[in-house]
Design an enzyme around this catalytic site. Sequence first.
Site, PDB file in Angstrom:
ATOM      1  N   ILE A 195     -16.869  16.975  -9.577  1.00  0.00           N
ATOM      2  CA  ILE A 195     -16.276  18.268  -9.904  1.00  0.00           C
ATOM      3  C   ILE A 195     -14.827  18.080 -10.345  1.00  0.00           C
ATOM      4  O   ILE A 195     -14.163  17.130  -9.927  1.00  0.00           O
ATOM      5  CB  ILE A 195     -16.386  19.230  -8.692  1.00  0.00           C
ATOM      6  CG1 ILE A 195     -16.184  20.689  -9.104  1.00  0.00           C
ATOM      7  CG2 ILE A 195     -15.463  18.814  -7.561  1.00  0.00           C
ATOM      8  CD1 ILE A 195     -16.656  21.688  -8.062  1.00  0.00           C
ATOM      9  N   CYS A 196     -14.371  18.974 -11.219  1.00  0.00           N
ATOM     10  CA  CYS A 196     -12.966  18.982 -11.652  1.00  0.00           C
ATOM     11  C   CYS A 196     -12.520  20.439 -11.639  1.00  0.00           C
ATOM     12  O   CYS A 196     -12.975  21.219 -10.810  1.00  0.00           O
ATOM     13  CB  CYS A 196     -12.815  18.320 -13.018  1.00  0.00           C
ATOM     14  SG  CYS A 196     -13.679  19.160 -14.362  1.00  0.00           S
ATOM     15  N   ALA A 197     -11.660  20.825 -12.549  1.00  0.00           N
ATOM     16  CA  ALA A 197     -11.205  22.212 -12.596  1.00  0.00           C
ATOM     17  C   ALA A 197     -12.242  23.116 -13.252  1.00  0.00           C
ATOM     18  O   ALA A 197     -12.622  24.153 -12.711  1.00  0.00           O
ATOM     19  CB  ALA A 197      -9.872  22.318 -13.323  1.00  0.00           C
ATOM     20  N   THR A 236     -14.279  23.634 -10.119  1.00  0.00           N
ATOM     21  CA  THR A 236     -13.712  24.311  -8.952  1.00  0.00           C
ATOM     22  C   THR A 236     -13.417  25.776  -9.257  1.00  0.00           C
ATOM     23  O   THR A 236     -13.583  26.640  -8.385  1.00  0.00           O
ATOM     24  CB  THR A 236     -12.440  23.582  -8.481  1.00  0.00           C
ATOM     25  OG1 THR A 236     -12.776  22.204  -8.209  1.00  0.00           O
ATOM     26  CG2 THR A 236     -11.873  24.203  -7.216  1.00  0.00           C
ATOM     27  N   GLY A 289     -15.045  21.611 -15.522  1.00  0.00           N
ATOM     28  CA  GLY A 289     -16.282  20.939 -15.892  1.00  0.00           C
ATOM     29  C   GLY A 289     -16.169  19.891 -16.974  1.00  0.00           C
ATOM     30  O   GLY A 289     -17.126  19.194 -17.262  1.00  0.00           O
TER      31      GLY A 289
END
Length: 106
Positions: free
Chosen positions: A61-63, A89, A65
């Site tokens: 996961i990141c901010a 996120t 995608g």
Amino acid sequence: MAHEIEMPEFVRAHEEGHLTVDVREPEEYTAGHVPGARLIPLGTLAQHTARLPKDQPIYVICASGHRSLAGADVLTRAGLDAHSVAGGTLGWMRAGNPVVTGDSPT
């Protein structure tokens, strides 16, 4: 290429206790992350593949995608079962799920 999953599938995997790797930078992680997510910034991810489990799925996961797709590709090329979380996120928070602040995973 890594597999991308939608938020409802990730929520189920998270509830089941699967490993989540957050590939954002430390300051982004401390501002708010998925409970239990392990921070491994994208720039260092390739150096950490040997320490990740090969016998279970890993959710990246990141901010939003984008970085998670790149991270999941790194892990997939290393022989791991990696899945990028679409929406990241921000999507997790928009769906009403809790976030944790600070530098610890929980």
